[in-house]
Design a protein around this motif. Structure first.
Motif, PDB file in Angstrom:
ATOM      1  N   TYR A 164     -13.996 -35.272 -36.667  1.00  0.00           N
ATOM      2  CA  TYR A 164     -13.649 -34.745 -37.990  1.00  0.00           C
ATOM      3  C   TYR A 164     -14.037 -33.264 -38.088  1.00  0.00           C
ATOM      4  N   ASN A 165     -15.147 -32.906 -37.455  1.00  0.00           N
ATOM      5  CA  ASN A 165     -15.624 -31.533 -37.544  1.00  0.00           C
ATOM      6  C   ASN A 165     -15.094 -30.618 -36.458  1.00  0.00           C
ATOM      7  N   GLU A 166     -14.358 -31.171 -35.510  1.00  0.00           N
ATOM      8  CA  GLU A 166     -13.897 -30.360 -34.384  1.00  0.00           C
ATOM      9  C   GLU A 166     -12.994 -29.227 -34.874  1.00  0.00           C
ATOM     10  N   PHE A 167     -13.294 -28.053 -34.380  1.00  0.00           N
ATOM     11  CA  PHE A 167     -12.486 -26.911 -34.791  1.00  0.00           C
ATOM     12  C   PHE A 167     -11.695 -26.311 -33.638  1.00  0.00           C
ATOM     13  N   TYR A 168     -12.383 -25.946 -32.556  1.00  0.00           N
ATOM     14  CA  TYR A 168     -11.705 -25.106 -31.585  1.00  0.00           C
ATOM     15  C   TYR A 168     -10.580 -25.811 -30.841  1.00  0.00           C
ATOM     16  N   ALA A 169     -10.806 -27.065 -30.456  1.00  0.00           N
ATOM     17  CA  ALA A 169      -9.758 -27.778 -29.725  1.00  0.00           C
ATOM     18  C   ALA A 169      -8.484 -27.835 -30.569  1.00  0.00           C
ATOM     19  N   ALA A 170      -8.657 -28.130 -31.871  1.00  0.00           N
ATOM     20  CA  ALA A 170      -7.490 -28.196 -32.746  1.00  0.00           C
ATOM     21  C   ALA A 170      -6.849 -26.820 -32.900  1.00  0.00           C
ATOM     22  N   PHE A 171      -7.680 -25.817 -33.023  1.00  0.00           N
ATOM     23  CA  PHE A 171      -7.208 -24.439 -33.190  1.00  0.00           C
ATOM     24  C   PHE A 171      -6.382 -24.005 -31.990  1.00  0.00           C
ATOM     25  N   LEU A 172      -6.846 -24.408 -30.800  1.00  0.00           N
ATOM     26  CA  LEU A 172      -6.203 -23.953 -29.565  1.00  0.00           C
ATOM     27  C   LEU A 172      -5.001 -24.806 -29.192  1.00  0.00           C
ATOM     28  N   TYR A 173      -5.132 -26.127 -29.319  1.00  0.00           N
ATOM     29  CA  TYR A 173      -4.103 -27.008 -28.751  1.00  0.00           C
ATOM     30  C   TYR A 173      -3.085 -27.508 -29.761  1.00  0.00           C
ATOM     31  N   LEU A 174      -3.352 -27.326 -31.038  1.00  0.00           N
ATOM     32  CA  LEU A 174      -2.423 -27.857 -32.037  1.00  0.00           C
ATOM     33  C   LEU A 174      -2.134 -26.775 -33.084  1.00  0.00           C
ATOM     34  N   PRO A 175      -1.593 -25.615 -32.624  1.00  0.00           N
ATOM     35  CA  PRO A 175      -1.464 -24.493 -33.557  1.00  0.00           C
ATOM     36  C   PRO A 175      -0.459 -24.740 -34.681  1.00  0.00           C
ATOM     37  N   SER A 176       0.595 -25.542 -34.433  1.00  0.00           N
ATOM     38  CA  SER A 176       1.631 -25.608 -35.461  1.00  0.00           C
ATOM     39  C   SER A 176       1.403 -26.732 -36.469  1.00  0.00           C
TER      40      SER A 176
ATOM     41  N   GLY B  65      -6.713 -38.018 -39.214  1.00  0.00           N
ATOM     42  CA  GLY B  65      -6.859 -39.475 -39.247  1.00  0.00           C
ATOM     43  C   GLY B  65      -6.237 -40.131 -38.027  1.00  0.00           C
ATOM     44  N   ILE B  66      -5.025 -39.690 -37.679  1.00  0.00           N
ATOM     45  CA  ILE B  66      -4.342 -40.287 -36.521  1.00  0.00           C
ATOM     46  C   ILE B  66      -5.140 -40.036 -35.253  1.00  0.00           C
ATOM     47  N   VAL B  67      -5.487 -38.760 -35.040  1.00  0.00           N
ATOM     48  CA  VAL B  67      -6.218 -38.405 -33.818  1.00  0.00           C
ATOM     49  C   VAL B  67      -7.545 -39.153 -33.770  1.00  0.00           C
ATOM     50  N   LEU B  68      -8.198 -39.210 -34.919  1.00  0.00           N
ATOM     51  CA  LEU B  68      -9.497 -39.880 -35.015  1.00  0.00           C
ATOM     52  C   LEU B  68      -9.379 -41.344 -34.613  1.00  0.00           C
ATOM     53  N   ALA B  69      -8.408 -42.034 -35.197  1.00  0.00           N
ATOM     54  CA  ALA B  69      -8.280 -43.473 -34.947  1.00  0.00           C
ATOM     55  C   ALA B  69      -7.964 -43.740 -33.487  1.00  0.00           C
ATOM     56  N   VAL B  70      -6.951 -43.034 -32.953  1.00  0.00           N
ATOM     57  CA  VAL B  70      -6.550 -43.314 -31.570  1.00  0.00           C
ATOM     58  C   VAL B  70      -7.669 -42.949 -30.601  1.00  0.00           C
ATOM     59  N   SER B  71      -8.305 -41.778 -30.803  1.00  0.00           N
ATOM     60  CA  SER B  71      -9.350 -41.392 -29.858  1.00  0.00           C
ATOM     61  C   SER B  71     -10.537 -42.339 -29.918  1.00  0.00           C
ATOM     62  N   LEU B  72     -10.852 -42.812 -31.120  1.00  0.00           N
ATOM     63  CA  LEU B  72     -12.004 -43.709 -31.218  1.00  0.00           C
ATOM     64  C   LEU B  72     -11.736 -45.024 -30.511  1.00  0.00           C
ATOM     65  N   VAL B  73     -10.547 -45.592 -30.736  1.00  0.00           N
ATOM     66  CA  VAL B  73     -10.212 -46.845 -30.062  1.00  0.00           C
ATOM     67  C   VAL B  73     -10.244 -46.627 -28.550  1.00  0.00           C
ATOM     68  N   GLY B  74      -9.642 -45.528 -28.111  1.00  0.00           N
ATOM     69  CA  GLY B  74      -9.622 -45.227 -26.681  1.00  0.00           C
ATOM     70  C   GLY B  74     -11.019 -45.055 -26.119  1.00  0.00           C
ATOM     71  N   THR B  75     -11.842 -44.274 -26.812  1.00  0.00           N
ATOM     72  CA  THR B  75     -13.202 -44.043 -26.316  1.00  0.00           C
ATOM     73  C   THR B  75     -13.966 -45.337 -26.210  1.00  0.00           C
ATOM     74  N   VAL B  76     -13.829 -46.198 -27.214  1.00  0.00           N
ATOM     75  CA  VAL B  76     -14.585 -47.447 -27.208  1.00  0.00           C
ATOM     76  C   VAL B  76     -14.147 -48.320 -26.040  1.00  0.00           C
TER      77      VAL B  76
ATOM     78  N   TYR C 192     -26.201 -30.417 -41.079  1.00  0.00           N
ATOM     79  CA  TYR C 192     -25.778 -30.600 -39.695  1.00  0.00           C
ATOM     80  C   TYR C 192     -24.442 -31.343 -39.607  1.00  0.00           C
ATOM     81  N   LEU C 193     -24.147 -32.153 -40.613  1.00  0.00           N
ATOM     82  CA  LEU C 193     -22.924 -32.963 -40.563  1.00  0.00           C
ATOM     83  C   LEU C 193     -21.696 -32.231 -41.093  1.00  0.00           C
ATOM     84  N   ILE C 194     -21.919 -31.098 -41.757  1.00  0.00           N
ATOM     85  CA  ILE C 194     -20.790 -30.447 -42.417  1.00  0.00           C
ATOM     86  C   ILE C 194     -19.887 -29.751 -41.396  1.00  0.00           C
ATOM     87  N   ASN C 195     -18.608 -29.853 -41.636  1.00  0.00           N
ATOM     88  CA  ASN C 195     -17.583 -29.193 -40.839  1.00  0.00           C
ATOM     89  C   ASN C 195     -17.901 -27.703 -40.655  1.00  0.00           C
TER      90      ASN C 195
END
Lengths: 334, 293
Positions: free
Chosen positions: B227-239, B95-106, A155-158
């Motif tokens: 870390y596992n997000e796919f579609y948002a990155a695929f759509l909004y950060l193509p380059s 890593g960048i997106v992860l760190a900033v979004s986590l701080v923001g979310t918290v 479940y955790l895997i990308n």
């Protein structure tokens, strides 16, 4: 909530103050009594305004983003859905319910609903497997945390990694075919190339990926059942099977029911696995894939919005049914 | 089984225990057999990929999926995947997106939870309902319209788009914070108020430190989700590559070079595995807390 606090504060205050090691000076109880925002007592108007604004200052970030990134797009979705917009044009022509008519009459679009049925069927298998392992692992078992970890880890895997793992597995002459050959099945089908089979393969991948989540939820629910119940049942000579039907199943009925209904919403909005593995080829396109392709590849934002609205309404309906059937209350075990 | 047991029953009452014992032994065997089967089904697809990733190209072409690699220390494919596949870029961006979004979310989440739990004010019910309804809207469907918004804000193809989306759509985090905050006694706030602390000081010095366990839960669960997000990155950060999209790109240039694709996949899975092994208990707890809501 803080309406009740000003009255309670002076009474509690001394006891609490002595507890933490905070050594700041007590500034007088009058302020403490007036501290709650709801307390109106004779403060200047400026302070009262500031008091009224305080909660909004704390909320502004979260509510701002909520309105901007959830409600604004959702409202726009309804607006786009009655236009023929292509996503670029500056003018949007109002076309009434044409897009909705197309969603329900165009067989190309409506057929994708059938694809959901594969995932819906698979979610039953997923829940049965999860329930089985959650039950046996909630009783004493050797290496139980090892097995728990293994069952849950997928479940955790990308999602892209899962997609590649199974693309490799389903390759002609690949892992699955080799295993089948050991059992004498020499002529395996094209797992992802055959339109009759592709959705079963993808739904199977989805079972592999998501069983762990169901498993952990069921396990948590089973473990919240008081242990004395099993002990009493054991004294009465109940078998494990009887214990399951008499104690465990009723004890976690609510979360099972919830999972069934989430399975409906989930199988309608399947996206990642088929998108990554087949890109929707060979009749494996799901509703969401079709919607996004309509919007971004074929530039029919109006039609895609109508599709999204239809999906949204179905999901809302399903959730409403869920709330009606399983209201938010604790399960009564007594 | 019952046939064998029946005669003994006549002699002594202990015969029943033999039957029971037989049955329980076979039940135990079936139990462990099923667990081992499940472990094989889970681990096998991952292990064959590991085997493939350690083979050289000619070796891969000649061997079957279950043949072990000749050299367990052949990391050439990993190097190729990492450099030609631009995985480093993916890791840095993630890593960048992860760190900033986590701080923001918290911060946004705890502040909102503080306001909703500790204040009585007009409009509070409405805000709660707005958050509640928002949990029902499946994010992937509204992308059709969200894309127009991001594009209109001029954020298309920037990391800021992803950061804002990850921060703006996390309603579950706010629920967890509210739930947790309700268990922090209000008398603590009052004590601080008597000491002359204003609301911000209370939030910063009293509430936020006490929310640490909830923050840890949110950071872990949300971190894994990003870390596992796919579609948002695929759509909004193509380059630019995000870790998922960097891996997804392997489909093109590496086409049939399965040994390289396998290495890339393993590279993406390893951080998850490490996080899981280190944080198991919190991950379970966070998921059950978050998912049932």
């Amino acid at each position: 909530m803080s309406l009740a606090t000003p009255g309670a504060a002076p009474a509690d205050a001394p006891a609490v103050l002595s507890a933490p090691a905070r050594s700041r000076r007590l500034r007088g109880t009058r302020r403490a009594a007036a501290g709650g925002t709801a307390a109106p007592g004779g403060r200047p108007a400026g302070r009262r305004l500031a008091g009224r604004l305080t909660p909004w200052l704390f909320l502004s970030g979260a509510v701002g983003l909520l309105l901007l990134f959830t409600y604004w797009p959702a409202l726009n979705l309804f607006w786009y859905s009655v236009t023929d917009w292509d996503g670029i044009d500056l003018t949007k022509e109002f076309v009434g319910l044409d897009n909705y008519a197309q969603v329900f009459t165009d067989p190309r679009i409506f057929n994708v609903f059938w694809v959901s049925l594969y995932y819906f069927a698979a979610s039953f298998a997923q829940m049965a497997i999860a329930l089985y392992f959650a039950t046996i692992l909630s009783f004493s078992t050797r290496l139980s945390s090892f097995f728990r970890g293994i069952l849950f880890f997928p479940y955790l895997i990308n999602g892209v990694a899962v997609g590649f793992v199974f693309l490799y597995l389903f390759q002609p002459g690949g892992t699955l075919d080799t295993v089948l050959a050991w059992f004498g099945l020499a002529d395996p089908p094209q797992w992802l190339g055959n339109p009759d089979i592709v959705n079963w393969s993808l739904a199977g991948t989805s079972v592999w990926r998501y069983t762990g989540l169901n498993f952990v939820l069921f396990l948590g629910a089973i473990q919240s059942i008081p242990h004395e119940l099993y002990e009493a049942a054991e004294l009465d000579g109940a078998s494990r099977w009887q214990q399951f039907w008499a104690i465990i199943f009723p004890g976690i009925r609510r979360i099972i029911g919830l999972s069934f209904i989430l399975a409906i919403a989930g199988s309608l909005s399947v996206f990642e696995i088929p998108f990554i593995m087949t890109g929707g080829a060979n009749g494996s396109a799901t509703f969401v894939i079709q919607t996004l392709q309509t919007a971004f590849n074929f530039r029919q934002v109006g039609l895609a919005s109508a599709m999204a609205v239809v999906l949204l309404i179905i999901v809302l309906l399903v959730t409403w049914i869920q709330r009606a059937l399983f209201p938010d209350e604790k399960v009564d075990l007594t | 089984m019952t046939v064998a047991v029946a005669p003994r029953r006549r002699h002594a009452p202990s015969g029943r225990t033999l039957g029971e014992r037989l049955r329980s032994t076979s039940a135990t065997t079936a139990k462990y057999a099923s667990l081992v089967l499940a472990a094989v089904v889970t681990l096998l697809p991952l292990s064959v990929l590991l085997f493939a990733s350690l083979k050289t190209a000619p070796e891969y072409a000649q061997s079957g999926p279950f043949d072990l690699p000749q050299n367990w220390l052949n990391f050439d494919n990993f190097v190729t995947a990492f450099t030609s596949g631009k995985m480093l870029e993916g890791f840095v961006n993630t890593g960048i997106v992860l760190a900033v979004s986590l701080v923001g979310t918290v911060f946004l989440g705890t502040m909102a939870a503080y306001a909703l739990d500790r204040f009585a004010f007009r409009g509070k019910k409405l805000v709660m309902v707005l958050f509640l309804i928002a949990t029902l809207i499946p994010g992937v469907t509204s992308q059709v319209a969200t894309f127009q918004l991001i594009n209109g804000l001029g954020l298309y193809d920037t990391k800021a788009a992803l950061i804002l989306l990850f921060m703006g759509t996390d309603i579950i985090a706010i629920y967890l914070f509210i739930q947790f905050m309700a268990s922090i006694p209000i008398s603590l706030d009052e004590a601080a108020m008597i000491d002359g602390a204003n609301r911000w000081t209370i939030y910063w010095r009293v509430v936020l430190p006490l929310l640490k366990p909830a923050i840890a839960t949110v950071v872990i669960i949300k971190g894994i989700a990003i870390y596992n997000e796919f579609y948002a990155a695929f759509l909004y950060l193509p380059s630019e590559g995000f870790i998922s999209t960097s891996l997804f790109r392997f489909k093109g240039p590496f086409g049939a070079q399965w040994e390289v694709i396998a290495a890339g996949t393993i590279v993406v899975i390893i951080p998850t595995l490490l996080a899981f092994l280190l944080l198991q208990r919190w991950i379970y707890r966070g998921l059950t807390a978050g998912a049932v809501k």
